[in-house]
Design a protein around this motif. Structure first.
Motif, PDB file in Angstrom:
ATOM      1  N   ASN A 165       0.808  -1.215   0.000  1.00 45.38           N
ATOM      2  CA  ASN A 165       0.000   0.000   0.000  1.00 45.38           C
ATOM      3  C   ASN A 165       0.846   1.273   0.000  1.00 45.38           C
ATOM      4  O   ASN A 165       0.471   2.270  -0.627  1.00 45.38           O
ATOM      5  N   LEU A 166       1.970   1.256   0.692  1.00 48.14           N
ATOM      6  CA  LEU A 166       2.828   2.436   0.692  1.00 48.14           C
ATOM      7  C   LEU A 166       3.394   2.710  -0.705  1.00 48.14           C
ATOM      8  O   LEU A 166       3.389   3.858  -1.175  1.00 48.14           O
ATOM      9  N   SER A 167       3.871   1.667  -1.359  1.00 50.60           N
ATOM     10  CA  SER A 167       4.429   1.852  -2.704  1.00 50.60           C
ATOM     11  C   SER A 167       3.336   2.251  -3.694  1.00 50.60           C
ATOM     12  O   SER A 167       3.548   3.108  -4.568  1.00 50.60           O
ATOM     13  N   ILE A 168       2.159   1.649  -3.554  1.00 50.83           N
ATOM     14  CA  ILE A 168       1.052   1.966  -4.457  1.00 50.83           C
ATOM     15  C   ILE A 168       0.566   3.394  -4.248  1.00 50.83           C
ATOM     16  O   ILE A 168       0.237   4.102  -5.211  1.00 50.83           O
ATOM     17  N   ALA A 169       0.516   3.842  -2.985  1.00 50.07           N
ATOM     18  CA  ALA A 169       0.048   5.203  -2.690  1.00 50.07           C
ATOM     19  C   ALA A 169       0.926   6.236  -3.381  1.00 50.07           C
ATOM     20  O   ALA A 169       0.417   7.196  -3.997  1.00 50.07           O
ATOM     21  N   VAL A 170       2.236   6.066  -3.294  1.00 49.99           N
ATOM     22  CA  VAL A 170       3.155   7.008  -3.950  1.00 49.99           C
ATOM     23  C   VAL A 170       2.909   7.024  -5.450  1.00 49.99           C
ATOM     24  O   VAL A 170       2.807   8.100  -6.078  1.00 49.99           O
ATOM     25  N   VAL A 176       0.073   2.966 -13.679  1.00 54.10           N
ATOM     26  CA  VAL A 176       0.069   2.824 -12.218  1.00 54.10           C
ATOM     27  C   VAL A 176      -0.977   1.814 -11.778  1.00 54.10           C
ATOM     28  O   VAL A 176      -0.741   1.009 -10.861  1.00 54.10           O
ATOM     29  N   LEU A 177      -2.137   1.833 -12.388  1.00 49.35           N
ATOM     30  CA  LEU A 177      -3.195   0.887 -12.016  1.00 49.35           C
ATOM     31  C   LEU A 177      -2.779  -0.546 -12.295  1.00 49.35           C
ATOM     32  O   LEU A 177      -3.054  -1.449 -11.487  1.00 49.35           O
ATOM     33  N   VAL A 178      -2.122  -0.775 -13.409  1.00 51.56           N
ATOM     34  CA  VAL A 178      -1.633  -2.131 -13.708  1.00 51.56           C
ATOM     35  C   VAL A 178      -0.605  -2.565 -12.671  1.00 51.56           C
ATOM     36  O   VAL A 178      -0.646  -3.687 -12.152  1.00 51.56           O
ATOM     37  N   ALA A 210      -0.354  -1.400  -9.616  1.00 54.61           N
ATOM     38  CA  ALA A 210      -1.037  -1.555  -8.336  1.00 54.61           C
ATOM     39  C   ALA A 210      -1.797  -2.868  -8.260  1.00 54.61           C
ATOM     40  O   ALA A 210      -1.825  -3.522  -7.213  1.00 54.61           O
ATOM     41  N   ILE A 211      -2.423  -3.269  -9.355  1.00 53.65           N
ATOM     42  CA  ILE A 211      -3.151  -4.543  -9.362  1.00 53.65           C
ATOM     43  C   ILE A 211      -2.207  -5.702  -9.103  1.00 53.65           C
ATOM     44  O   ILE A 211      -2.514  -6.616  -8.321  1.00 53.65           O
ATOM     45  N   ILE A 212      -1.026  -5.658  -9.725  1.00 57.23           N
ATOM     46  CA  ILE A 212      -0.037  -6.726  -9.511  1.00 57.23           C
ATOM     47  C   ILE A 212       0.412  -6.748  -8.050  1.00 57.23           C
ATOM     48  O   ILE A 212       0.506  -7.818  -7.423  1.00 57.23           O
ATOM     49  N   ALA A 213       0.690  -5.576  -7.466  1.00 62.26           N
ATOM     50  CA  ALA A 213       1.129  -5.505  -6.069  1.00 62.26           C
ATOM     51  C   ALA A 213       0.038  -5.980  -5.121  1.00 62.26           C
ATOM     52  O   ALA A 213       0.308  -6.699  -4.147  1.00 62.26           O
ATOM     53  N   GLU A 214      -1.214  -5.599  -5.396  1.00 56.75           N
ATOM     54  CA  GLU A 214      -2.318  -6.014  -4.528  1.00 56.75           C
ATOM     55  C   GLU A 214      -2.574  -7.515  -4.633  1.00 56.75           C
ATOM     56  O   GLU A 214      -2.960  -8.145  -3.642  1.00 56.75           O
TER      57      GLU A 214
END
Length: 314
Positions: A17-22, A118-120, A122-126
């Motif tokens: 979440n921290l990496s995605i937020a940035v 970014v969304l792609v 973020a989806i991978i990270a989530e």
């Protein structure tokens, strides 16, 4: 649930979440997408939530004191309830407001490749974070359905992380759909609609978490399986002939209070009754290790003894 309380899943979610937020805030700065702003705030709220869960887990480990003789196990429930409040207010309500403003005052997206990229990411990270939470949950879920696991889990951390990660994944898909439709149609209102959908999703998840955590805060009994084991452990058929009535209460996810009135033979001496109680306590702890606080009251069973509604339910 073990005392770890899904710490690995919490840390994995916090890092993601921290990496995605940035990344989301950078995408918002370049594109002006309200979906990106709402998702960025959502990720910040989720990061704060994971920090709250870790803090609650740490505080719950404090030793019992004179002021709190049963310990601090319920700290984990309090901080999980705070998570629901943060998710509702900071995540859900902000997204609803931002989506409403975007629909009222639409503006074109610029640098569309930033939000999409970014969304792609973020989806991978989530997905990685969600996979970690599922793996840890499966170790203790047993044969329960996912719905039953979320509703019956006495340790709140894993259900909270599971629902947060699920909400984050669905929210990212909604954001991607909103941005994609805005680009395909040339109508930025779709970005606002996607943002409102994210807000509704977060509010629903927050309400589910609040309801479930409220039940834990009020005090829940042991689950049916543990209750059955405790009943079998108490009655030995010799010195302890039956349970007249019994109450159980979770003092925390990993600590259970057991209080019961048990029937003993009228001819037994005080020493024999005391021995029977000690043996029953030993059997209870062997059968259900989290039963750490046990109070057994001996009595002579009378068939006409009145029972209250709670006793009948047990």
């Amino acid at each position: 649930m073990s005392a770890s309380g899904g710490t690995k899943a919490i840390v994995a979610a916090l890092g993601a979440n921290l990496s995605i937020a940035v990344a989301k805030f950078v995408a918002f700065a370049f594109s002006g997408s309200s979906s990106m702003l709402a998702e960025g705030v959502h990720s910040v709220a989720d990061s704060g939530n994971q920090a709250l869960l870790l803090l609650g887990h740490k505080k719950a480990k404090r030793k019992a004191s004179e002021e709190h003789p049963f310990g601090y196990g319920r700290e984990r429930y309090i901080y999980s309830f705070l998570v629901a409040i943060v998710l509702f207010s900071v995540g859900g309500l902000f997204a609803l407001y931002e989506g409403y403003e975007k629909i009222r005052h639409p503006h074109e997206l610029s640098h569309w490749y930033w939000p999409v990229g970014v969304l792609v990411f973020a989806i991978i990270a989530e997905i990685f974070s969600f996979r970690t939470a599922i793996k840890e949950s499966n170790e203790i879920r047993g044969t329960q359905s996912w719905t039953a696991f979320v509703r019956r889990a006495k340790a709140p951390e894993l259900p909270v992380v599971l629902l947060e990660d699920l909400g984050a994944l669905v929210g990212l898909i909604l954001a991607l759909a909103g941005v994609g439709l805005a680009l395909l149609t040339g109508d930025p209102v779709w970005d606002g609609i996607g943002t409102i959908c994210i807000g509704v999703l977060l509010v629903v998840i927050a309400i589910v978490l609040a309801v479930e955590t409220k039940s834990l805060l009020l005090g829940e009994s042991a689950d049916p399986e543990a209750l059955g084991k405790i009943r079998e452990a108490i009655v030995d058929g010799e010195r302890v002939t039956r349970i007249i009535h019994m109450r159980t209460l979770h003092l925390g996810p990993d600590e259970l209070l057991v209080a019961a009135k048990i029937a003993v033979e009228s001819h037994e001496s005080a020493a024999e009754v005391a021995r029977a109680i000690d043996e029953a306590e030993h059997r209870i702890r062997a059968a259900v290790p989290i039963a750490r606080v046990i109070y057994l009251e001996p009595d002579i069973y009378r068939a006409d003894e009145p029972k209250d509604a709670a006793a009948k339910a047990l």
